[in-house]
Design a protein around this motif. Structure first.
Motif, short mmCIF file in Angstrom:
data_model
loop_
_atom_site.label_atom_id
_atom_site.label_comp_id
_atom_site.label_asym_id
_atom_site.label_seq_id
_atom_site.Cartn_x
_atom_site.Cartn_y
_atom_site.Cartn_z
N UNK A 1 0.83 -1.21 0.00
CA UNK A 1 0.00 0.00 0.00
C UNK A 1 0.87 1.26 0.00
N UNK A 2 0.27 2.39 -0.38
CA UNK A 2 1.04 3.63 -0.48
C UNK A 2 1.40 4.18 0.90
N UNK A 3 0.45 4.10 1.83
CA UNK A 3 0.67 4.71 3.15
C UNK A 3 0.17 3.76 4.24
N UNK B 1 10.17 -2.22 4.96
CA UNK B 1 10.61 -0.95 4.38
C UNK B 1 12.14 -0.84 4.48
N UNK C 1 7.28 -0.12 -0.99
CA UNK C 1 7.50 1.32 -1.24
C UNK C 1 6.70 2.18 -0.28
N UNK D 1 4.90 4.49 2.33
CA UNK D 1 5.27 5.55 3.27
C UNK D 1 4.73 5.12 4.63
N UNK E 1 4.11 5.93 8.39
CA UNK E 1 4.07 7.03 9.36
C UNK E 1 3.94 6.43 10.75
#
Lengths: 314, 392
Positions: free
Chosen positions: B22-24, B44, B50, B52, B54
């Motif tokens: 997933x992106x985030x 990661x 890939x 991001x 948080x």
């Protein structure tokens, strides 16, 4: 960083990014601040605006209307900075995958309630994580959206609906929290305190620096509220000027840890004169309350000297 | 090619996340879901995703960041449990009303009071009215499979609702089980790409998300959520069918186990179904017509299908791993009875509260339940609700 020389006329030619027709009160400081900050965006750059629940949010984005030319998101009261973290992460992800060419800037607005108090953790987290965003607090020193309740930003002895003045109370018994200093302690690249002075050069330059500095930036804007502070709508900028001249609200920046005082009044305006302009301090002008004004003056003096010292003056 | 492996439920979710890429992801550690963000961080660090990531300062910010990311047009995920989910509650409603297809790995754990880290459903049941699709998993395999299906359900244009994939804390999240893992390509091909029509980062069209909605509009928004949740029924079935076709494992809104001619039956969700099935098998060997329904999809609630599956059943034990403190039992008890009312009337029911705070449920407990249900058929009054597996 080099910017073109500032003139109010030149900068006012930029297209407004907060359209008129919103429902904020006449004489309100918050939209003045929003417009001043957004004027600092390069016209070709795009932005995603986040707003905490606030007067600003409920009055500027009321379904099915919006005053925001840019994309806008509101989620709740206490989480504006965290919401922006997510938007910024999505932007990074899209950029990395080559799905987006345009440059976006991330600007978040919150009142002092959403910033000093309920949204403080979210703000601190986003700043510590290095989110590339500008958090703008429009500080009107109480929870105005719910009807003028005290916040940790409310100044000493101000009358609010939850620090009521009466026979046994002189208003809020605590000093205002020094949030700008707390944000500086996050060691983020840029922190500044400003308000509406003269030709708006101070706020413009600070907003421009905040927006175009890589990494997190925090801008604290004193944004008076005519309902809560009880002043005539036309006096907004006079009050802001008095706040600065009395050193109640000094103009300063912290750039990569370096403290810079932007304005030092030649002769400090007595705090009494600033207080006298606002109905929320009316009770302090009873003869028996004179010592309370002295107490406020002492607090302001003490903080002013502390700031000067941080800025390497005196 | 799929491969056989062995791993815990948390690991299985982590593998699914790695495959989905997933992106985030925004998450905050809380037992027993902590391993999931740990795996994400390691993936990661090793360059396997890939995403991001948080590492937020609270679950409240985790859900806030997921909302921001999803509104900005990317896939956003989180993982949480118990008090962490409770801290998100306010934002769960926001995610659903903003129609954002966020996916959450929920590792069920009891809510505090007293503090306890073990499994029950009080956390996600507290969020049952938040507008999220809720899918419950019996074991690591189901957690993995449900996670591979989650995005396609959430992101379907007729749905656009957030989804939580639930599994029982420790029992499923930490126990190592045999599992079939799909190859990365098949998993990715199944999940597909996500390119939403409207989002904050569309240079051609600005978007306003989360406006103030006065009485003139609020109700229409809620009505649209109601419709989306109803649309989810078909989408869940379609996605599950496609999953069965491609991966060979088939799932419905619930699993009916030996229900064909069942006279007594229990309904439950999650890991305890395994024990329940063992009990049913043992009873069947003795000639008792016992059956079990394991509810997979709690939101949307498959009321009509449940009324149908229980037609013919004479006594039903509705088993809640959560007490709603209505004084009449838990949320499943209330919802299943409502589903039966007027459609499969005449079924005697008892709502059993079990397994709170990780209390084990044994085959013997099921035997007691089925015994009571049988007595109920024979005329002995069944209580509306009772705790099972508890002292005193």
């Amino acid at each position: 960083m080099s910017f073109t020389a500032y003139t109010l006329k030149h900068i006012s030619d930029r297209q407004e990014r907060l359209a008129p027709g919103h429902r904020m009160c006449a004489g309100c400081g918050s939209t003045v601040g929003v417009r001043a900050v957004l004027r600092a965006l390069k016209p070709e750059d795009r932005a995603v605006i986040t707003s905490a629940t606030s007067c600003l949010e409920v009055s500027s984005c009321t379904y099915p209307y919006t005053s925001w030319e840019d994309s806008f998101i509101h989620t709740a009261f206490e989480n504006a900075a965290a919401t922006t973290s997510g938007v910024e992460a999505a932007y990074i992800a899209k950029k990395k995958k080559g799905k987006l060419d345009e440059t976006y800037k991330f600007i978040t607005f919150g009142g002092d309630g959403g910033t000093y108090d309920i949204g403080f953790q979210s703000l601190s987290g986003a700043m510590e994580r290095g989110t590339d965003m500008v958090y703008v607090c429009y500080d009107n020193e109480a929870y105005m959206n719910t009807g003028i309740q005290r916040s940790s930003s409310t100044p000493l002895y101000a009358d609010t609906t939850t620090s009521a003045v009466g026979a046994k109370s002189n208003g809020k018994p605590q000093f205002k929290k020094d949030l700008t200093k707390i944000m500086a302690a996050h060691h983020i690249p840029y922190v500044a305190q400003t308000t509406y002075i003269g030709n708006f050069k101070d706020i413009h330059q600070k907003a421009e620096t905040a927006i175009y500095t890589e990494g997190p930036a925090f801008l604290n804007i004193l944004a008076p509220c005519p309902r809560g502070w009880r002043y005539d709508e036309s006096n907004l900028t006079d009050i802001c000027k008095a706040a600065v001249d009395s050193c109640v609200w000094p103009l300063f920046e912290v750039i990569d840890g370096e403290w810079v005082l932007n304005y030092e009044p030649k002769k400090k305006l007595p705090v009494k004169e600033y207080l006298a302009m606002q109905g929320r301090f009316k009770h302090l002008f009873k003869p028996e309350n004179e010592h309370l004004i002295d107490e406020i003056q002492d607090g302001v003096d003490c903080r002013w000297e502390e700031l000067r010292s941080l800025c390497g003056i005196g | 090619m799929s491969r056989k492996d062995r791993m815990s439920g948390n690991q299985a979710i982590a593998v699914a996340i790695r495959q989905i890429n997933p992106d985030v992801i925004a998450a905050f550690p809380i037992t027993p879901s902590t391993e999931i963000p740990q795996y994400v961080s390691a993936f990661k660090a090793d360059g396997l995703i890939d995403t991001e990531f948080i590492a937020v300062e609270s679950e409240h910010s985790a859900m806030s960041a997921c909302i921001g990311a999803s509104a900005a047009g990317v896939r956003a995920m989180t993982a949480t449990s118990s008090a962490g989910m409770a801290l998100m509650y306010e934002l769960l409603y926001v995610a659903a009303s903003d129609r954002l297809p966020i996916v959450m790995a929920a590792v069920n754990r009891a809510l505090t009071g007293p503090i306890n880290i073990n499994a029950d459903h009080s956390d996600s049941m507290g969020a049952k009215d938040s507008g999220w699709i809720q899918i419950y998993s019996e074991n690591a395999q189901e957690a993995y499979d449900n996670m591979l299906m989650a995005h396609r359900i959430a992101e379907h244009p007729d749905v656009l609702l957030p989804v939580m994939i639930c599994q029982d804390g420790f029992i499923t999240s930490h126990a190592i089980e045999n599992i079939v893992i799909e190859d990365d390509e098949s998993a990715r091909a199944f999940t597909g790409e996500y390119n939403p029509a409207k989002h904050l980062l569309n240079p051609k069209e600005s978007l306003g998300v989360g406006p103030y909605s006065v009485s003139a509009f609020y109700m229409e928004m809620k009505r649209s959520q109601f419709e989306a949740m109803n649309n989810a029924r078909k989408v869940i079935r379609d996605v599950s069918e496609d999953f069965a076709k491609r991966m060979g494992r088939s799932y419905g809104m619930f699993e009916a186990y030996r229900m064909e001619d069942a006279e007594t039956a229990v309904l439950l969700m999650g890991s305890s179904a395994g024990t329940g099935k063992d009990a049913v098998d043992a009873l069947r060997e003795k000639g008792v017509k016992a059956g079990l329904v394991k509810l997979r999809v709690f939101r949307p609630f498959p009321a009509e299908e449940l009324a149908t599956v229980f037609r013919g059943v004479k006594a039903l034990g509705i088993m809640d791993k959560c007490d709603g403190f209505s004084g009449n039992g838990g949320p499943l008890g209330a919802e299943v009875r409502a589903a039966l009312y007027g459609k499969s009337d005449g079924i005697k029911t008892c709502n059993y509260i079990f397994g709170l705070g990780g209390r084990d449920i044994k085959v013997e407990d099921f035997r007691v339940i089925f015994g009571e249900l049988k007595d109920g058929i024979d005329g002995k009054p069944l209580p509306d609700c009772r705790y099972i597996g508890v002292r005193g």
